[in-house]
Design a protein around this motif. Structure first.
Motif, PDB file in Angstrom:
ATOM      1  N   PHE A 120       2.317   0.796 -27.907  1.00  0.00           N
ATOM      2  CA  PHE A 120       0.959   0.476 -28.349  1.00  0.00           C
ATOM      3  C   PHE A 120      -0.029   1.519 -27.821  1.00  0.00           C
ATOM      4  CE2 PHE A 120      -0.616  -3.460 -30.505  1.00  0.00           C
ATOM      5  CZ  PHE A 120      -1.867  -2.970 -30.840  1.00  0.00           C
ATOM      6  N   ALA A 121       0.193   1.924 -26.579  1.00  0.00           N
ATOM      7  CA  ALA A 121      -0.699   2.915 -25.972  1.00  0.00           C
ATOM      8  C   ALA A 121      -0.635   4.225 -26.752  1.00  0.00           C
ATOM      9  CB  ALA A 121      -0.302   3.136 -24.514  1.00  0.00           C
ATOM     10  N   ASN A 122       0.562   4.624 -27.159  1.00  0.00           N
ATOM     11  CA  ASN A 122       0.690   5.865 -27.931  1.00  0.00           C
ATOM     12  C   ASN A 122       0.045   5.748 -29.311  1.00  0.00           C
ATOM     13  OD1 ASN A 122       1.818   7.553 -26.023  1.00  0.00           O
ATOM     14  ND2 ASN A 122       3.911   6.833 -26.446  1.00  0.00           N
ATOM     15  N   VAL A 123       0.101   4.555 -29.893  1.00  0.00           N
ATOM     16  CA  VAL A 123      -0.578   4.356 -31.183  1.00  0.00           C
ATOM     17  C   VAL A 123      -2.092   4.490 -30.993  1.00  0.00           C
ATOM     18  CG1 VAL A 123      -1.141   2.647 -32.971  1.00  0.00           C
ATOM     19  CG2 VAL A 123       1.248   2.974 -32.246  1.00  0.00           C
ATOM     20  N   LEU A 124      -2.605   3.909 -29.925  1.00  0.00           N
ATOM     21  CA  LEU A 124      -4.049   4.026 -29.668  1.00  0.00           C
ATOM     22  C   LEU A 124      -4.428   5.496 -29.501  1.00  0.00           C
ATOM     23  CD1 LEU A 124      -4.720   1.097 -27.138  1.00  0.00           C
ATOM     24  CD2 LEU A 124      -5.145   1.116 -29.605  1.00  0.00           C
ATOM     25  N   LYS A 125      -3.618   6.206 -28.715  1.00  0.00           N
ATOM     26  CA  LYS A 125      -3.914   7.624 -28.472  1.00  0.00           C
ATOM     27  C   LYS A 125      -3.861   8.418 -29.773  1.00  0.00           C
ATOM     28  CE  LYS A 125      -2.110   8.760 -23.882  1.00  0.00           C
ATOM     29  NZ  LYS A 125      -0.957   9.452 -23.326  1.00  0.00           N
ATOM     30  N   ALA A 126      -2.786   8.177 -30.560  1.00  0.00           N
ATOM     31  CA  ALA A 126      -2.617   8.923 -31.810  1.00  0.00           C
ATOM     32  C   ALA A 126      -3.777   8.662 -32.767  1.00  0.00           C
ATOM     33  CB  ALA A 126      -1.293   8.534 -32.468  1.00  0.00           C
ATOM     34  N   ASN A 127      -4.451   7.529 -32.561  1.00  0.00           N
ATOM     35  CA  ASN A 127      -5.577   7.199 -33.429  1.00  0.00           C
ATOM     36  C   ASN A 127      -6.922   7.485 -32.769  1.00  0.00           C
ATOM     37  OD1 ASN A 127      -4.729   5.910 -36.177  1.00  0.00           O
ATOM     38  ND2 ASN A 127      -3.199   5.290 -34.652  1.00  0.00           N
ATOM     39  N   GLY A 128      -6.868   8.339 -31.759  1.00  0.00           N
ATOM     40  CA  GLY A 128      -8.115   8.897 -31.234  1.00  0.00           C
ATOM     41  C   GLY A 128      -8.651   8.262 -29.968  1.00  0.00           C
ATOM     42  N   ALA A 129      -8.036   7.187 -29.479  1.00  0.00           N
ATOM     43  CA  ALA A 129      -8.598   6.549 -28.285  1.00  0.00           C
ATOM     44  C   ALA A 129      -8.217   7.334 -27.038  1.00  0.00           C
ATOM     45  CB  ALA A 129      -8.087   5.117 -28.165  1.00  0.00           C
ATOM     46  N   LYS A 130      -9.177   7.498 -26.141  1.00  0.00           N
ATOM     47  CA  LYS A 130      -8.877   8.172 -24.874  1.00  0.00           C
ATOM     48  C   LYS A 130      -9.622   7.475 -23.741  1.00  0.00           C
ATOM     49  CE  LYS A 130     -12.374  11.627 -25.905  1.00  0.00           C
ATOM     50  NZ  LYS A 130     -13.006  10.696 -26.868  1.00  0.00           N
ATOM     51  N   LYS A 131      -9.351   7.942 -22.546  1.00  0.00           N
ATOM     52  CA  LYS A 131      -9.950   7.354 -21.347  1.00  0.00           C
ATOM     53  C   LYS A 131     -11.468   7.176 -21.513  1.00  0.00           C
ATOM     54  CE  LYS A 131     -10.315   8.250 -16.386  1.00  0.00           C
ATOM     55  NZ  LYS A 131      -9.727   8.957 -15.257  1.00  0.00           N
ATOM     56  N   GLY A 132     -11.957   5.993 -21.204  1.00  0.00           N
ATOM     57  CA  GLY A 132     -13.389   5.738 -21.270  1.00  0.00           C
ATOM     58  C   GLY A 132     -13.886   5.244 -22.617  1.00  0.00           C
ATOM     59  N   ALA A 145      -1.507  -9.131 -28.688  1.00  0.00           N
ATOM     60  CA  ALA A 145      -2.791  -9.172 -27.964  1.00  0.00           C
ATOM     61  C   ALA A 145      -2.571  -8.681 -26.532  1.00  0.00           C
ATOM     62  CB  ALA A 145      -3.376 -10.583 -27.982  1.00  0.00           C
ATOM     63  N   ALA A 146      -1.490  -9.155 -25.919  1.00  0.00           N
ATOM     64  CA  ALA A 146      -1.167  -8.697 -24.562  1.00  0.00           C
ATOM     65  C   ALA A 146      -0.841  -7.207 -24.567  1.00  0.00           C
ATOM     66  CB  ALA A 146       0.015  -9.495 -24.014  1.00  0.00           C
ATOM     67  N   PHE A 147      -0.058  -6.770 -25.552  1.00  0.00           N
ATOM     68  CA  PHE A 147       0.330  -5.350 -25.603  1.00  0.00           C
ATOM     69  C   PHE A 147      -0.920  -4.471 -25.754  1.00  0.00           C
ATOM     70  CE2 PHE A 147       4.315  -6.985 -28.052  1.00  0.00           C
ATOM     71  CZ  PHE A 147       4.761  -7.616 -26.897  1.00  0.00           C
ATOM     72  N   ALA A 148      -1.818  -4.880 -26.643  1.00  0.00           N
ATOM     73  CA  ALA A 148      -3.012  -4.065 -26.914  1.00  0.00           C
ATOM     74  C   ALA A 148      -3.903  -3.973 -25.674  1.00  0.00           C
ATOM     75  CB  ALA A 148      -3.787  -4.666 -28.087  1.00  0.00           C
ATOM     76  N   ILE A 149      -4.082  -5.097 -25.003  1.00  0.00           N
ATOM     77  CA  ILE A 149      -4.938  -5.124 -23.810  1.00  0.00           C
ATOM     78  C   ILE A 149      -4.345  -4.215 -22.728  1.00  0.00           C
ATOM     79  CG2 ILE A 149      -5.617  -6.625 -21.880  1.00  0.00           C
ATOM     80  CD1 ILE A 149      -6.041  -8.859 -24.039  1.00  0.00           C
ATOM     81  N   TYR A 312      -5.848 -15.092 -16.052  1.00  0.00           N
ATOM     82  CA  TYR A 312      -4.733 -15.981 -15.700  1.00  0.00           C
ATOM     83  C   TYR A 312      -3.650 -16.137 -16.765  1.00  0.00           C
ATOM     84  CZ  TYR A 312      -7.720 -16.553 -11.765  1.00  0.00           C
ATOM     85  OH  TYR A 312      -8.501 -16.267 -10.669  1.00  0.00           O
ATOM     86  N   ILE A 313      -3.834 -15.512 -17.962  1.00  0.00           N
ATOM     87  CA  ILE A 313      -2.652 -15.359 -18.817  1.00  0.00           C
ATOM     88  C   ILE A 313      -2.052 -13.996 -18.495  1.00  0.00           C
ATOM     89  CG2 ILE A 313      -1.735 -15.150 -21.162  1.00  0.00           C
ATOM     90  CD1 ILE A 313      -4.008 -16.916 -22.150  1.00  0.00           C
ATOM     91  N   LEU A 314      -2.926 -12.996 -18.352  1.00  0.00           N
ATOM     92  CA  LEU A 314      -2.406 -11.636 -18.206  1.00  0.00           C
ATOM     93  C   LEU A 314      -2.501 -11.065 -16.795  1.00  0.00           C
ATOM     94  CD1 LEU A 314      -3.559 -10.124 -21.613  1.00  0.00           C
ATOM     95  CD2 LEU A 314      -1.335 -11.060 -20.990  1.00  0.00           C
ATOM     96  N   TYR A 315      -3.682 -10.610 -16.409  1.00  0.00           N
ATOM     97  CA  TYR A 315      -3.744  -9.734 -15.244  1.00  0.00           C
ATOM     98  C   TYR A 315      -3.223 -10.346 -13.937  1.00  0.00           C
ATOM     99  CZ  TYR A 315      -6.169  -6.229 -18.029  1.00  0.00           C
ATOM    100  OH  TYR A 315      -6.472  -5.274 -18.964  1.00  0.00           O
ATOM    101  N   GLY A 316      -3.647 -11.567 -13.599  1.00  0.00           N
ATOM    102  CA  GLY A 316      -3.202 -12.145 -12.320  1.00  0.00           C
ATOM    103  C   GLY A 316      -1.698 -12.361 -12.288  1.00  0.00           C
ATOM    104  N   PRO A 317      -1.161 -13.157 -13.238  1.00  0.00           N
ATOM    105  CA  PRO A 317       0.285 -13.412 -13.219  1.00  0.00           C
ATOM    106  C   PRO A 317       1.117 -12.136 -13.325  1.00  0.00           C
ATOM    107  CG  PRO A 317      -0.820 -14.935 -14.726  1.00  0.00           C
ATOM    108  CD  PRO A 317      -1.861 -13.969 -14.251  1.00  0.00           C
ATOM    109  N   LEU A 318       0.732 -11.210 -14.205  1.00  0.00           N
ATOM    110  CA  LEU A 318       1.558 -10.009 -14.367  1.00  0.00           C
ATOM    111  C   LEU A 318       1.476  -9.113 -13.130  1.00  0.00           C
ATOM    112  CD1 LEU A 318       0.947  -9.192 -18.146  1.00  0.00           C
ATOM    113  CD2 LEU A 318       2.929 -10.333 -17.121  1.00  0.00           C
ATOM    114  N   ALA A 319       0.305  -9.039 -12.519  1.00  0.00           N
ATOM    115  CA  ALA A 319       0.217  -8.248 -11.281  1.00  0.00           C
ATOM    116  C   ALA A 319       1.159  -8.833 -10.231  1.00  0.00           C
ATOM    117  CB  ALA A 319      -1.217  -8.220 -10.760  1.00  0.00           C
ATOM    118  N   ASN A 320       1.368 -10.153 -10.266  1.00  0.00           N
ATOM    119  CA  ASN A 320       2.247 -10.798  -9.295  1.00  0.00           C
ATOM    120  C   ASN A 320       3.698 -10.875  -9.766  1.00  0.00           C
ATOM    121  OD1 ASN A 320       0.179 -11.166  -7.445  1.00  0.00           O
ATOM    122  ND2 ASN A 320      -0.383 -13.179  -8.254  1.00  0.00           N
TER     123      ASN A 320
END
Ligand code: WTA
Length: 644
Positions: A120-132, A145-149, A312-320
């Motif tokens: 997903f990250a490579n698709v975003l990049k290929a379509n022009g998205a970059k840092k910031g 939704a999780a993959f995109a985030i 609490y669906i994504l960042y907290g649980p996945l970080a742990n």
């Protein structure tokens, strides 16, 4: 009055990650030497360059600013995925449960999540998205939704997730505010058997929001949707890109996401959270408040479009390194057993949901609950609005068979994660109380003048110092950030909530003291609904207040003054309700709407909302002093013609 107290169950006490004495020790340590405490806690994350500084902040106007771990470097997605690969590559990271019970769930291990997010990250990049860059995500509760985030986090793009229930105008406003260049959506969403035309809504929004040059469309239902020049199917793009994508090193204070939330005035604010402090807060609070232990399934039944879903669906649980459940549907569809069937199907250990869902389920009686086992459930959580003791007891006694502690977690979009909540192995519970602050949180109650109140008392809730998960600014309007939160009580963060503290130092949140209403746990600004109403050609003026609602907690009560000579009708009332629904989204639809030839105003023209609130609540015998009104007679008319 004898108070209900639920002591910590023996088995929780025995196995607690943090027991009562450990909690006290942590609380003291965080207060007496916050730098040492937080630098040690920062070790929960994997840093490419470890921070040597903790919090550097001032809530005073002269040198206002908030920074945490500012010389540290990390990548949030790598913390949520890559660093688990060595030991947990085959552990399930995300269980996805579909809307309809006869469909198959999907499971993604950490290794699979890594692959999906890289792609997903490579698709975003290929379509022009970059840092910031800002990427707006308008997706249903599907794994993408999780993959995109996480893909945004991986490349350092700033995500702005817009809840799938918002209208084209609401999406356009959020895109324009942060100049998003890229939007990720799906053909359609599904919820409770109904379809939501997400792509069509994005088309209408993008027609107005000119910053967008690319729309990536995930095929979710296979509906026939228009694919224009600006649009690309996700699956076609994904087939073209490389499988691996390096994680962008980010400064701890680089922005992670913007999330729009309603305030008392004006348009929704873009709450900005940054990388290091936010992720640490999500991970720390997920572990502490839920006494999270590896190997257990964690289910936060929110939508990723709200902050609860982010943390609490994504960042907290996945970080742990946890197994997190993502559910596409509604708790009570096709029937009131559904939520408990999902618990059984996936052997859920901790369920975290909102009082409004519990009240809706409670209405259906106990039989749909008893039809399920729920033997896997060990812990229950509640979030989003005050939980009434009746719903708390039903949750505890019926849903949890009397054996699961209830973690009533108070926090806000602005706080990034949980602030006041019991720790299941440390804190005795009282139904309706969020109990005590987490270590590192310094709540105070203040009176109208800002005097700090001590002991058992009631007042406005402020936080006396910063914490890592605190929002850093309002996107594009730092002055608004300062004005909104730090000027009512100088030197303190004002939450907007009223609160009582009892003799045991327990906090009881009583609800918003500003013009924000909490509808089914969703924040709605009265000003937003008023602006939508006055857009209608027949409306001259509108005033909106909250009213008690037995399922939603609060409902929306609108007073509408029509143009001179227009009397209104039942049809117009319905038309106006639908108009607000179209302008903002279904969650903003007024529950009651009263045509008001005049509104109660002071001689200087200020609407006296206190009176409107009382009438909406049906408290017409205690309207207080109306003598300062320009025309006290309007009140009689309002009382005589109450809606409802
Ligand atoms: C309310 C949701 C009482 C409160 C996480 C707060 C609560 C607003 C609780 C933030 C709770 C949230 N008890 N009230 N446990 N949790 N609230 O930004 O009024 O959508 O200010 O964040 O919800 O709503 P928000």
């Amino acid at each position: 009055m004898a108070e209900d107290v639920y002591p910590v169950p023996a088995e929780w006490q025995a196995e607690a990650g943090v027991d009562a004495s450990a909690y006290e020790a942590m609380y003291k340590a965080a207060r007496s030497d916050p730098d040492a405490f937080w630098l040690e806690q920062a070790g929960r994350l994997h840093w490419t360059k470890a921070p040597t500084k903790a919090g550097e902040w001032s809530f005073d106007e002269a040198n206002f600013g908030i920074r945490w771990f500012a010389d540290g470097t990390l990548n949030v997605a790598a913390n949520c995925i890559d660093r688990h690969l060595a030991e947990r590559a085959d552990t399930v990271a995300i269980i996805w449960e579909p809307d309809a019970p006869d469909e198959e769930p999907k499971r993604f291990t950490y290794a699979q999540l890594h692959a999906e997010v890289c792609r997903f990250a490579n698709v975003l990049k290929a379509n022009g998205a970059k840092k910031g860059d800002r990427v707006t995500i308008y997706l249903p509760m599907i794994p993408e939704a999780a993959f995109a985030i996480l893909a945004c986090a991986r490349i350092g793009a700033i995500h702005s997730v817009v809840f799938g229930g918002f209208s084209p105008d609401a999406i356009a406003g959020r895109i324009e505010d942060c100049d998003s260049t890229l939007v990720v959506t799906a053909d359609e969403g599904r919820r409770g058997g109904k379809r939501v035309p997400l792509k069509a809504n994005v088309d209408a929004a993008v027609a107005r929001a000119s910053s967008v040059n690319r729309v990536i469309v995930v095929k979710a239902t296979g509906a026939d949707v228009a694919i224009g020049e600006r649009d690309r199917w996700y699956h076609e793009e994904a087939a073209k890109v490389a499988a691996d994508c390096p994680a962008e090193p980010m400064n701890a204070e680089d922005p992670l996401f913007i999330l729009y939330t309603s305030g008392s005035t004006g348009k929704p604010k873009g709450v900005l959270h940054t990388s290091g402090g936010y992720l640490l807060w999500a991970a720390y609070t997920h572990e502490l408040a839920f006494d999270y232990k590896p190997g257990t399934v964690f289910w936060c039944a929110a939508d990723v479009g709200w902050v609860t879903g982010h943390s609490y669906i994504l960042y907290g649980p996945l970080a742990n390194g946890a197994t997190t459940l993502m559910y596409e549907g509604l708790p009570n569809w096709p029937d009131a057993s559904r939520i408990w069937q999902v618990v059984d199907r996936h052997q859920v250990h901790t369920l975290f949901t909102a009082p409004t869902a519990l009240r809706a389920l409670m209405k259906e009686g106990d039989a749909p609950v008893h039809a399920t086992s729920r033997a896997s459930l060990k812990l229950l959580g509640s979030v989003g609005e005050p939980i009434n003791p009746e719903a708390w007891r039903w949750y505890h006694d019926v849903a949890g068979d009397g054996r699961c502690p209830v973690v009533d977690a108070w926090w806000q979009t602005e706080t990034g994660g949980i602030m006041i909540a019991p720790l299941p192995g440390a804190t005795a519970l009282k139904p309706g109380s969020a109990t005590r602050p987490l270590p590192g949180v310094l709540p105070q109650l203040v009176d109208e003048k800002g005097e700090v109140l001590h002991g058992a008392t009631s007042g406005n809730l402020v936080i006396a110092g910063s914490w890592p998960g605190q929002m850093r600014t309002v996107w594009g309007d730092h002055e608004r950030f300062f004005q909104t939160y730090f000027t009512t009580y100088p030197g303190k963060y004002f939450t907007g909530d009223g609160c009582r503290r009892d003799e045991d130092g327990y906090y009881w949140i009583t609800g918003r003291v500003d013009d924000v209403i909490n509808v089914s746990g969703h924040r709605m600004g009265t000003a937003e609904v008023e602006s939508a109403l006055v857009l209608h050609p027949r409306v001259a003026e509108a005033a909106v207040v909250g009213m008690p609602h037995d399922v939603k907690g609060q409902g929306i009560y609108a007073y509408v003054t029509l143009n001179a000579g227009d009397e209104g009708s039942a049809e117009l009332r319905e038309e106006l309700r639908q108009h607000v629904r179209r302008e903002i989204g279904p969650i903003a639809t007024p529950d009651a709407l009263q045509f008001a030839p005049g509104l109660p105003k002071t001689r200087s023209g200020k609407i006296m909302r206190r009176i409107l609130r009382k009438i909406a609540e049906g408290e017409v015998s205690s309207l207080g002093d109306t003598s300062t009104l320009a025309d006290p007679a309007v009140v009689d008319d309002l009382v005589a013609n109450r809606a409802g």
